[in-house]
Design an enzyme around this catalytic site. Sequence first.
Site, PDB file in Angstrom:
ATOM      1  N   LYS A 286     -24.515 -17.126  29.704  1.00 32.26           N
ATOM      2  CA  LYS A 286     -24.231 -16.972  28.416  1.00 32.26           C
ATOM      3  C   LYS A 286     -24.926 -18.277  27.530  1.00 32.26           C
ATOM      4  O   LYS A 286     -24.846 -19.410  28.081  1.00 32.26           O
ATOM      5  CB  LYS A 286     -22.785 -16.849  27.840  1.00 32.26           C
ATOM      6  CG  LYS A 286     -22.887 -16.013  26.791  1.00 32.26           C
ATOM      7  CD  LYS A 286     -23.011 -14.502  26.835  1.00 32.26           C
ATOM      8  CE  LYS A 286     -22.886 -13.822  25.605  1.00 32.26           C
ATOM      9  NZ  LYS A 286     -22.813 -12.478  26.022  1.00 32.26           N
TER      10      LYS A 286
ATOM     11  N   LYS B  90     -27.236 -14.011  34.352  1.00 28.85           N
ATOM     12  CA  LYS B  90     -27.947 -13.215  33.253  1.00 28.85           C
ATOM     13  C   LYS B  90     -26.655 -13.216  32.172  1.00 28.85           C
ATOM     14  O   LYS B  90     -25.481 -12.958  32.461  1.00 28.85           O
ATOM     15  CB  LYS B  90     -28.110 -11.706  33.810  1.00 28.85           C
ATOM     16  CG  LYS B  90     -28.644 -10.690  32.502  1.00 28.85           C
ATOM     17  CD  LYS B  90     -29.819 -10.087  33.054  1.00 28.85           C
ATOM     18  CE  LYS B  90     -30.488  -9.309  32.027  1.00 28.85           C
ATOM     19  NZ  LYS B  90     -30.670 -10.060  30.741  1.00 28.85           N
TER      20      LYS B  90
END
Length: 468
Positions: free
Chosen positions: A105, A69
């Site tokens: 990211k 995430k």
Amino acid sequence: MAEVSFVAQVDRYFDKAARHTEHPQGLLEQIRSCNSIYAFTFPLRRDDGTIEVMHGWRAEHSVHKLPVKGGIRYSPHANEDEVIALATLMTYKCALVDVPYGGAKGAVRIDRRQYSEGELERITRRYTFELVSKNLIGPGIDVPAPDYGTGPAEMAWIVDTYTQLTPSKLESAACVTGKPLAQGGIRGRVEATGLGVFFGIREACSDPVVMQELGLPPGLEGKRIVVQGVGNVGFHAAHFLHEAGAKIVGLAEYNGGIHAEDGIDPDAATAYFRETGSLLGFDGATDVPEGSKLLEADCDVLVPAAIENVITQENAERVVAPMIAEAANGPTTAAAAEILLERGALILPDMYLNAGGVTVSYFEWLKNLSHVRFGRMDKRFDEASNLRMMRAVESLTDRRFEQAMIDAAVVGPSEADLVRSGLEDTMVGAHHASFEVAQRHDVDLRTAAYILAIDKIAHIYAERGIWP
Ligand code: NAD
């Protein structure tokens, strides 16, 4: 200490913390390494018909937990080093606040102000298409979120593109978080990071020992605060700090800032910034044309909430705030942090201070997977139970509660209440855990946060083993 790349800085923090653990070197190396980085280009047809080549990235730092995430940022300065560093920070951040994800990211190298809404939509949809085609997005694989330069609108385009490309997936809404409410978002996500920053600062300010060490009175009331960046994180942090009685004495943006010893209303100033494109000229405050000078302003708490590397070796000596609350990711370089710590400043590190966003993203993801709004099943039941309890007390004591008291006491939790409560619990827990480890190892809070994160990830590997 010389300034180094963002990744080298994060790794340096890691190595410093790793020395306080007893994990084997190979395992530490595995925890530290970036699992994969995908760099790609794609064409954008601009509104004037010309074609421009876009540069994008997605880094998946650690798959010790899935999904991974991390936000997607739109920034003219985006580069591979930054994306890897931010993905790495996400791994440690998630571990620290017990959010069950690996870190990731993404980025597109653009200045969003130079693109129309239609162009931004085409960029976002094409970026998502790239991720889908490489299996780099999905509720159980990799779940992006907003970051610098992106927000709910981009997340809505992502979920729509993903759903169109994978129509049979029941859980497709959980492929991204930070969505608008109507697209499966959750109440409280927009303000989550700024609210988490507020909780972190509030906890530090209410600790009398910490405040005494900094030469400040305990409590948030009247604390003089400067915030850099009035975007999502900075604005909401300033809003909640102001609401709790702190005084926002400075606000800075990339094109100028404002200062007022009597305090600035952050809601009005941000509205003015959004309307005019600048903070300069805001009524009742003094213009500071070079916004970055406000980092050096006399204040109790400095909140860099814009971009990384704004407090560097060059200006650290002039940053006088006793407390630096890192709302942005990586705002203080490692060299600058050493200077600040040496003069006794307290740095609340980005790793836990801005973890509110991913925490509430986790709640949103859970909501999407369960297909039910938090509070829907139990709100009325809780209200009826509370009322029965009050009636029982009345009958036992033979006294009557006032209706206003009953109304306030029986009310069951809404989704917003539960999100706020879960966020507060997470932030307060991470704050106290970090302070406890900092004390035990006699280290700064960032090192303590890394120690906690490393131990938690190492524990997972120890329990599960590593595939040959
Ligand atoms: P944003 O795009 O909403 O806001 C950033 C603001 O900073 C903008 O108003 C921009 O004009 C301003 N800015 C840019 N350069 C500046 C400069 N040199 N000086 C002063 N202001 C400047 O972004 P955001 O979502 O608020 O993110 C801010 C930071 O917080 C980033 O480091 C991001 O990685 C981090 N963060 C964001 C979230 C989130 O949920 N949005 C979560 C965790 C961390």
